[in-house]
Design a protein around this motif. Structure first.
Motif, mmCIF file in Angstrom:
data_model
loop_
_atom_site.group_PDB
_atom_site.id
_atom_site.type_symbol
_atom_site.label_atom_id
_atom_site.label_comp_id
_atom_site.label_asym_id
_atom_site.label_seq_id
_atom_site.Cartn_x
_atom_site.Cartn_y
_atom_site.Cartn_z
ATOM 1 N N VAL A 199 0.870 -1.171 0.000
ATOM 2 C CA VAL A 199 0.000 0.000 0.000
ATOM 3 C C VAL A 199 0.908 1.222 0.000
ATOM 4 C CG1 VAL A 199 -1.781 1.285 1.211
ATOM 5 C CG2 VAL A 199 -1.819 -1.220 1.229
ATOM 6 N N TYR A 200 0.662 2.118 -0.937
ATOM 7 C CA TYR A 200 1.465 3.320 -1.075
ATOM 8 C C TYR A 200 0.724 4.507 -0.473
ATOM 9 C CZ TYR A 200 4.867 0.927 -3.964
ATOM 10 O OH TYR A 200 5.851 0.077 -4.414
ATOM 11 N N TYR A 201 1.429 5.243 0.381
ATOM 12 C CA TYR A 201 0.841 6.379 1.086
ATOM 13 C C TYR A 201 1.554 7.671 0.698
ATOM 14 C CZ TYR A 201 -1.156 2.860 4.211
ATOM 15 O OH TYR A 201 -1.845 1.789 4.734
ATOM 16 N N CYS A 202 0.783 8.708 0.611
ATOM 17 C CA CYS A 202 1.295 10.048 0.376
ATOM 18 C C CYS A 202 1.390 10.781 1.714
ATOM 19 C CB CYS A 202 0.352 10.781 -0.573
ATOM 20 S SG CYS A 202 0.798 12.466 -0.955
ATOM 21 N N LYS A 203 2.443 11.541 1.878
ATOM 22 C CA LYS A 203 2.640 12.302 3.108
ATOM 23 C C LYS A 203 3.063 13.719 2.764
ATOM 24 C CE LYS A 203 5.854 12.625 7.003
ATOM 25 N NZ LYS A 203 7.113 12.053 7.562
ATOM 26 N N ALA A 204 2.491 14.675 3.499
ATOM 27 C CA ALA A 204 2.900 16.073 3.373
ATOM 28 C C ALA A 204 3.386 16.549 4.734
ATOM 29 C CB ALA A 204 1.725 16.925 2.905
ATOM 30 N N ASP A 205 4.585 17.096 4.785
ATOM 31 C CA ASP A 205 5.069 17.673 6.043
ATOM 32 C C ASP A 205 5.548 19.089 5.777
ATOM 33 O OD1 ASP A 205 7.270 15.729 4.905
ATOM 34 O OD2 ASP A 205 8.383 17.221 6.065
ATOM 35 N N HIS A 206 5.113 19.988 6.648
ATOM 36 C CA HIS A 206 5.379 21.403 6.449
ATOM 37 C C HIS A 206 6.863 21.703 6.621
ATOM 38 C CE1 HIS A 206 5.011 25.781 7.050
ATOM 39 N NE2 HIS A 206 3.913 25.654 6.325
ATOM 40 N N ALA A 207 7.369 22.568 5.781
ATOM 41 C CA ALA A 207 8.809 22.867 5.787
ATOM 42 C C ALA A 207 9.249 23.610 7.041
ATOM 43 C CB ALA A 207 9.159 23.681 4.549
ATOM 44 N N PHE A 208 8.297 24.302 7.736
ATOM 45 C CA PHE A 208 8.700 25.161 8.860
ATOM 46 C C PHE A 208 7.922 24.879 10.130
ATOM 47 C CE2 PHE A 208 11.458 27.438 6.171
ATOM 48 C CZ PHE A 208 10.834 27.612 4.960
ATOM 49 N N SER A 209 7.208 23.762 10.180
ATOM 50 C CA SER A 209 6.504 23.403 11.404
ATOM 51 C C SER A 209 6.420 21.876 11.471
ATOM 52 C CB SER A 209 5.107 24.018 11.424
ATOM 53 O OG SER A 209 4.245 23.333 10.529
ATOM 54 N N ARG A 210 5.742 21.375 12.494
ATOM 55 C CA ARG A 210 5.613 19.922 12.666
ATOM 56 C C ARG A 210 4.320 19.378 12.059
ATOM 57 N NH1 ARG A 210 9.109 17.772 16.596
ATOM 58 N NH2 ARG A 210 10.346 19.360 17.667
ATOM 59 N N THR A 211 3.650 20.181 11.267
ATOM 60 C CA THR A 211 2.384 19.757 10.668
ATOM 61 C C THR A 211 2.627 18.656 9.645
ATOM 62 O OG1 THR A 211 1.473 21.970 10.949
ATOM 63 C CG2 THR A 211 0.362 20.502 9.397
ATOM 64 N N VAL A 212 1.880 17.575 9.790
ATOM 65 C CA VAL A 212 2.013 16.423 8.902
ATOM 66 C C VAL A 212 0.626 15.924 8.514
ATOM 67 C CG1 VAL A 212 2.826 14.042 8.675
ATOM 68 C CG2 VAL A 212 4.201 15.713 9.943
ATOM 69 N N PHE A 213 0.459 15.592 7.261
ATOM 70 C CA PHE A 213 -0.771 14.975 6.771
ATOM 71 C C PHE A 213 -0.424 13.685 6.041
ATOM 72 C CE2 PHE A 213 -3.191 18.563 7.939
ATOM 73 C CZ PHE A 213 -2.573 19.719 7.486
ATOM 74 N N TRP A 214 -1.329 12.699 6.164
ATOM 75 C CA TRP A 214 -1.185 11.434 5.453
ATOM 76 C C TRP A 214 -2.414 11.172 4.606
ATOM 77 C CZ3 TRP A 214 2.992 8.182 5.372
ATOM 78 C CH2 TRP A 214 3.978 8.354 6.349
ATOM 79 N N GLY A 215 -2.220 10.521 3.494
ATOM 80 C CA GLY A 215 -3.338 10.044 2.709
ATOM 81 C C GLY A 215 -3.788 8.684 3.195
ATOM 82 N N GLN A 216 -4.841 8.165 2.561
ATOM 83 C CA GLN A 216 -5.432 6.888 2.971
ATOM 84 C C GLN A 216 -4.717 5.694 2.362
ATOM 85 O OE1 GLN A 216 -7.632 6.761 5.308
ATOM 86 N NE2 GLN A 216 -9.393 8.066 4.960
ATOM 87 N N GLY A 217 -3.954 5.910 1.318
ATOM 88 C CA GLY A 217 -3.209 4.827 0.701
ATOM 89 C C GLY A 217 -3.877 4.271 -0.538
ATOM 90 N N THR A 218 -3.045 3.735 -1.427
ATOM 91 C CA THR A 218 -3.533 3.068 -2.625
ATOM 92 C C THR A 218 -2.735 1.784 -2.822
ATOM 93 O OG1 THR A 218 -4.021 3.361 -4.997
ATOM 94 C CG2 THR A 218 -1.989 4.361 -4.194
ATOM 95 N N GLN A 219 -3.434 0.722 -3.164
ATOM 96 C CA GLN A 219 -2.797 -0.594 -3.265
ATOM 97 C C GLN A 219 -2.109 -0.750 -4.613
ATOM 98 O OE1 GLN A 219 -2.735 -3.366 -0.983
ATOM 99 N NE2 GLN A 219 -1.249 -4.127 -2.501
ATOM 100 N N VAL A 220 -0.876 -1.203 -4.566
ATOM 101 C CA VAL A 220 -0.139 -1.573 -5.773
ATOM 102 C C VAL A 220 0.224 -3.045 -5.650
ATOM 103 C CG1 VAL A 220 1.988 -1.270 -7.093
ATOM 104 C CG2 VAL A 220 0.770 0.733 -6.202
ATOM 105 N N THR A 221 -0.192 -3.828 -6.623
ATOM 106 C CA THR A 221 0.107 -5.255 -6.624
ATOM 107 C C THR A 221 0.835 -5.604 -7.918
ATOM 108 O OG1 THR A 221 -1.874 -5.731 -5.321
ATOM 109 C CG2 THR A 221 -0.844 -7.578 -6.475
ATOM 110 N N VAL A 222 2.003 -6.179 -7.773
ATOM 111 C CA VAL A 222 2.803 -6.590 -8.926
ATOM 112 C C VAL A 222 2.844 -8.112 -8.945
ATOM 113 C CG1 VAL A 222 4.996 -6.391 -10.138
ATOM 114 C CG2 VAL A 222 4.202 -4.516 -8.662
ATOM 115 N N SER A 223 2.200 -8.675 -9.943
ATOM 116 C CA SER A 223 2.072 -10.126 -9.985
ATOM 117 C C SER A 223 1.846 -10.587 -11.411
ATOM 118 C CB SER A 223 0.900 -10.577 -9.103
ATOM 119 O OG SER A 223 0.698 -11.967 -9.228
ATOM 120 N N SER A 224 2.358 -11.774 -11.711
ATOM 121 C CA SER A 224 2.121 -12.351 -13.027
ATOM 122 C C SER A 224 0.874 -13.219 -13.001
ATOM 123 C CB SER A 224 3.350 -13.169 -13.462
ATOM 124 O OG SER A 224 3.657 -14.144 -12.487
#
Length: 118
Positions: free
Chosen positions: A93-118
């Motif tokens: 599961v791949y997650y996106c994260k944003a963290d502020h350059a000048f404070s401790r503010t952080v946000f996360w996304g909910q995630g998206t599934q990546v499956t690599v399979s034959s």
């Protein structure tokens, strides 16, 4: 309301490509460092790639160097992860994260599934 919305995940064969997107809403993405993390079942959440605010310097995990590319479009408040030559070990599961350059503010996304399979 602040939201990071990931998209672009799915099922792909080994050697294939995917492009993930992370759209930010409720805040201006400028002045935020943006990152992609991933978490496989039973494993910790690890940094995949990071792009800094104010210059766009990038950092990559050794396992994805030369295969993945992170980019950002601040006008669209969106960060991308282009993933090429995907391997089964990239399944997570791949997650996106944003963290502020000048404070401790952080946000996360909910995630998206990546499956690599034959």
């Amino acid at each position: 309301q602040v939201q990071l919305a990931e998209s672009g995940g799915g099922l792909v064969h080994p050697g294939g490509s995917l492009r993930l997107s992370c759209a930010a809403s409720g805040f201006t993405g400028n002045m935020y460092h943006m990152s992609w993390y991933r978490q496989a079942p039973g494993k910790e959440r690890d940094l995949v790639a990071r792009i800094l605010w104010g210059g766009g310097s990038t950092v990559y995990a050794d396992s994805v160097k030369g295969r993945f590319t992170i980019s950002r479009d601040d006008a669209k408040n969106t960060v991308y992860l282009q993933m090429n030559n995907l391997k089964s070990d990239d399944t997570a599961v791949y997650y996106c994260k944003a963290d502020h350059a000048f404070s401790r503010t952080v946000f996360w996304g909910q995630g998206t599934q990546v499956t690599v399979s034959s």
